[in-house]
Motif scaffolding. Structure first.
Motif, PDB file in Angstrom:
ATOM      1  N   ARG A 178       0.841  -1.194   0.000  1.00  0.00           N
ATOM      2  CA  ARG A 178       0.000   0.000   0.000  1.00  0.00           C
ATOM      3  C   ARG A 178       0.879   1.249   0.000  1.00  0.00           C
ATOM      4  O   ARG A 178       1.919   1.294   0.654  1.00  0.00           O
ATOM      5  CB  ARG A 178      -0.918   0.029   1.217  1.00  0.00           C
ATOM      6  CG  ARG A 178      -2.139  -0.868   1.074  1.00  0.00           C
ATOM      7  CD  ARG A 178      -3.124  -0.618   2.213  1.00  0.00           C
ATOM      8  NE  ARG A 178      -4.362  -1.333   1.993  1.00  0.00           N
ATOM      9  CZ  ARG A 178      -5.387  -0.876   1.295  1.00  0.00           C
ATOM     10  NH1 ARG A 178      -5.298   0.326   0.722  1.00  0.00           N
ATOM     11  NH2 ARG A 178      -6.491  -1.578   1.146  1.00  0.00           N
ATOM     12  N   GLY A 179       0.430   2.253  -0.733  1.00  0.00           N
ATOM     13  CA  GLY A 179       1.151   3.514  -0.768  1.00  0.00           C
ATOM     14  C   GLY A 179       0.817   4.398   0.414  1.00  0.00           C
ATOM     15  O   GLY A 179      -0.003   4.061   1.268  1.00  0.00           O
ATOM     16  N   LYS A 180       1.445   5.568   0.464  1.00  0.00           N
ATOM     17  CA  LYS A 180       1.224   6.495   1.571  1.00  0.00           C
ATOM     18  C   LYS A 180      -0.196   7.024   1.587  1.00  0.00           C
ATOM     19  O   LYS A 180      -0.748   7.321   2.647  1.00  0.00           O
ATOM     20  CB  LYS A 180       2.209   7.656   1.458  1.00  0.00           C
ATOM     21  CG  LYS A 180       3.667   7.231   1.586  1.00  0.00           C
ATOM     22  CD  LYS A 180       4.595   8.426   1.424  1.00  0.00           C
ATOM     23  CE  LYS A 180       6.049   8.004   1.529  1.00  0.00           C
ATOM     24  NZ  LYS A 180       6.976   9.141   1.333  1.00  0.00           N
ATOM     25  N   THR A 181      -0.823   7.152   0.413  1.00  0.00           N
ATOM     26  CA  THR A 181      -2.193   7.671   0.328  1.00  0.00           C
ATOM     27  C   THR A 181      -3.242   6.575   0.305  1.00  0.00           C
ATOM     28  O   THR A 181      -4.427   6.842   0.097  1.00  0.00           O
ATOM     29  CB  THR A 181      -2.329   8.540  -0.939  1.00  0.00           C
ATOM     30  OG1 THR A 181      -2.015   7.746  -2.093  1.00  0.00           O
ATOM     31  CG2 THR A 181      -1.380   9.737  -0.891  1.00  0.00           C
ATOM     32  N   GLY A 182      -2.816   5.336   0.491  1.00  0.00           N
ATOM     33  CA  GLY A 182      -3.755   4.221   0.504  1.00  0.00           C
ATOM     34  C   GLY A 182      -3.875   3.499  -0.809  1.00  0.00           C
ATOM     35  O   GLY A 182      -4.572   2.485  -0.905  1.00  0.00           O
ATOM     36  N   GLY A 183      -3.222   4.015  -1.851  1.00  0.00           N
ATOM     37  CA  GLY A 183      -3.268   3.349  -3.140  1.00  0.00           C
ATOM     38  C   GLY A 183      -2.290   2.186  -3.207  1.00  0.00           C
ATOM     39  O   GLY A 183      -1.801   1.699  -2.196  1.00  0.00           O
ATOM     40  N   THR A 184      -1.987   1.773  -4.423  1.00  0.00           N
ATOM     41  CA  THR A 184      -1.087   0.630  -4.635  1.00  0.00           C
ATOM     42  C   THR A 184       0.326   1.140  -4.895  1.00  0.00           C
ATOM     43  O   THR A 184       0.529   2.134  -5.605  1.00  0.00           O
ATOM     44  CB  THR A 184      -1.556  -0.204  -5.842  1.00  0.00           C
ATOM     45  OG1 THR A 184      -2.902  -0.611  -5.614  1.00  0.00           O
ATOM     46  CG2 THR A 184      -0.685  -1.428  -6.025  1.00  0.00           C
ATOM     47  N   ARG A 185       1.293   0.440  -4.305  1.00  0.00           N
ATOM     48  CA  ARG A 185       2.704   0.821  -4.461  1.00  0.00           C
ATOM     49  C   ARG A 185       3.487  -0.429  -4.874  1.00  0.00           C
ATOM     50  O   ARG A 185       3.443  -1.446  -4.176  1.00  0.00           O
ATOM     51  CB  ARG A 185       3.251   1.388  -3.156  1.00  0.00           C
ATOM     52  CG  ARG A 185       4.733   1.806  -3.222  1.00  0.00           C
ATOM     53  CD  ARG A 185       5.188   2.259  -1.832  1.00  0.00           C
ATOM     54  NE  ARG A 185       6.582   2.658  -1.827  1.00  0.00           N
ATOM     55  CZ  ARG A 185       7.007   3.904  -2.051  1.00  0.00           C
ATOM     56  NH1 ARG A 185       6.117   4.866  -2.311  1.00  0.00           N
ATOM     57  NH2 ARG A 185       8.285   4.189  -2.014  1.00  0.00           N
ATOM     58  N   ILE A 186       4.162  -0.335  -5.993  1.00  0.00           N
ATOM     59  CA  ILE A 186       4.997  -1.428  -6.488  1.00  0.00           C
ATOM     60  C   ILE A 186       6.437  -0.938  -6.542  1.00  0.00           C
ATOM     61  O   ILE A 186       6.713   0.114  -7.160  1.00  0.00           O
ATOM     62  CB  ILE A 186       4.525  -1.909  -7.870  1.00  0.00           C
ATOM     63  CG1 ILE A 186       3.154  -2.582  -7.747  1.00  0.00           C
ATOM     64  CG2 ILE A 186       5.535  -2.890  -8.475  1.00  0.00           C
ATOM     65  CD1 ILE A 186       2.602  -3.101  -9.044  1.00  0.00           C
ATOM     66  N   GLU A 187       7.326  -1.688  -5.879  1.00  0.00           N
ATOM     67  CA  GLU A 187       8.740  -1.319  -5.818  1.00  0.00           C
ATOM     68  C   GLU A 187       9.582  -2.413  -6.450  1.00  0.00           C
ATOM     69  O   GLU A 187       9.331  -3.607  -6.239  1.00  0.00           O
ATOM     70  CB  GLU A 187       9.180  -1.085  -4.374  1.00  0.00           C
ATOM     71  CG  GLU A 187       8.491   0.094  -3.714  1.00  0.00           C
ATOM     72  CD  GLU A 187       8.929   0.301  -2.281  1.00  0.00           C
ATOM     73  OE1 GLU A 187       9.228   1.443  -1.907  1.00  0.00           O
ATOM     74  OE2 GLU A 187       8.979  -0.710  -1.540  1.00  0.00           O
TER      75      GLU A 187
END
Length: 453
Positions: free
Chosen positions: A431-440
């Motif tokens: 999860r990203g900082k704003t609640g979205g999706t985060r891919i690293e």
């Protein structure tokens, strides 16, 4: 039943069967050996006691021999003296001598004096044995042994006894003695206990060996299975990598054909239609038809260029990964209306062409997912180059990942991860900082190339 389970059963069941067979055979032979050994010990102890009893009787005969043979003072006096001597002859704690007349009358019994004077011809022990009768018969037959149960003075209990009697034929007396044999039973029980303990230890050792063999076999099977699985995974990854390479090569070929051949042909056709349009001033219907064809050709040329770019963006080969990501972001923003922020550093030649393509395809897949599922307003793409690794991050402000998250992240995520792992990288989903999706993505760089440069 899985192949691994079948292999374990095929390997372990024979071990267990052999161990049970060995344990059973060991137990059977050990019990046989115990019986043989205890019987031999019992016979040896009985033989020793028989000899000991004979020695005691010989001592008693020696003590009374002169009086018995010469009868000084007459028979009555001699018999009284012999009875006195026998009453005083004792050995150990419970050893004594007894004497009976041939009709079973007791004349000497130092431990049980109440028996003296009574007739015990029909006396039976606890097992129903006629004790006195059998001792007298043994004496009449030249002297002999007889086993029975009798009162033990030191303990006050009834124990097994080995008696021996001889005949004093001049007086018609039976002289005898005996030894209690309860110590034989105790010694035999101790021997049996020692053997039983040894059997238990042997069976325990067999169990430990079997358990160790099962553990070793299971470990080896698991190791072989793991090695085969790793080998299969390696081959599968190599095959997947090869498929991706062939796919990229085919895409590049088709993209080149579309761009250099089909697109050019369409442009040539457009020039011809433009000429028809300019020369058709006198014919309004022909001019309108030509204008319609020009519009269709312009859309076709644009679509062919888009397809060519999607198959293999030329900017990736010509200007590198950073420029390709910037171009991808601008095009996605134009098509979807979602704001795309791209911050990308150039990696120059420190990354292979295959790795660049893999990273580009991952970002492409991420953008497709954002357009389809994220309901996002903004997407951030960052590409940073460190001393040894390249870090890529794609984050949106959409609705985020579904809960619970599917194991492995879904088919698209698995495909992206396989692309990255092919080149030694790692991909994570969260999860990203704003609640979205985060891919690293973390990808190793080629430092040898950097040093050479």
């Amino acid at each position: 039943m899985t192949f691994k389970t079948k292999l374990l059963l095929i390997t372990i069941l024979p071990l267990i069967a052999v161990s049970i067979l060995i344990g059973s055979v060991t137990y059977y032979h050990s019990r046989t050996l115990i019986d043989a050994q205890t019987e031999a010990v019992e016979k040896r102890i009985l033989a020793s006691k028989r000899q000991e009893i004979r020695n005691y009787v010989s001592l008693a005969l020696t003590s009374i021999e002169e009086i018995y043979e010469n009868q000084p003072g007459g028979r009555m006096v001699a018999q009284d003296e012999v009875m006195r001597i026998l009453r005083n002859l004792t050995f150990d704690y419970d050893g004594y001598f007894f004497a009976y007349t041939l009709d079973g009358t007791s004349i000497v019994h130092p431990k049980l004096p109440h028996l003296v004077g009574g007739n015990w011809w029909d006396l039976q022990d606890d097992n129903g044995d006629y004790v006195i009768r059998n001792l007298i018969n043994a004496a009449k037959n030249g002297g002999g042994f007889h086993r029975y149960v009798w009162h033990k003075p030191s303990t006050g209990t009834v124990e097994e006894k080995l008696g021996y009697a001889i005949l004093l034929d001049k007086w018609n007396w039976v002289l005898g003695t005996g030894l209690y044999t309860d110590d034989i039973a105790k010694e035999v029980a101790a021997i049996r206990a020692d053997f039983a303990r040894s059997i238990r230890q042997t069976l325990f050792v067999i169990f430990l060996i079997t358990l160790a063999a099962i553990i070793i076999a299971g470990t080896l099977i698991a190791g072989v299975r793991f090695s085969e699985q790793r080998f299969a995974d390696t081959r599968l990854k190599a095959l997947t990598n090869r498929i991706l390479q062939v796919q990229e090569q085919e895409r590049k070929r088709v993209s080149t054909e579309l761009h250099d051949s089909i697109s050019q042909l369409l442009v040539s056709v457009r020039y011809g239609v433009e000429m028809i349009h300019s020369e058709a001033n006198q014919n309004a219907e022909l001019q309108a038809q030509a204008a319609k064809c020009l519009t269709i050709l312009d859309g076709t040329i644009t679509e062919v260029r888009r397809i060519s770019r999607d198959l293999r963006p030329s900017v990736l080969d010509d200007m590198g990964l950073a420029a390709a990501l910037g171009s991808l972001g601008k095009e996605f923003q134009m098509q979807s209306g979602i704001t795309v922020n791209v911050e990308a550093e150039r990696c120059h030649t420190r990354l292979s062409e295959g790795a660049k393509t893999a990273l580009y395809r991952v970002v492409q897949e991420c953008m497709t997912n954002v357009a389809r599922h994220a309901e996002a307003d903004e997407v951030s793409i960052s590409l940073s180059v460190g001393p040894n690794t390249l870090d890529l991050c794609v984050e949106d402000d959409g609705i985020g990942l579904p809960q619970p998250l599917p194991r492995g992240g879904g088919l698209g995520f698995r495909n992206m991860r396989e692309r990255i792992e092919t080149y030694g990288g790692q991909l994570s989903l969260g999860r990203g900082k704003t609640g979205g999706t985060r891919i690293e993505v973390e990808m190793p760089l080629d430092n040898a190339t950097a040093k050479a440069a």
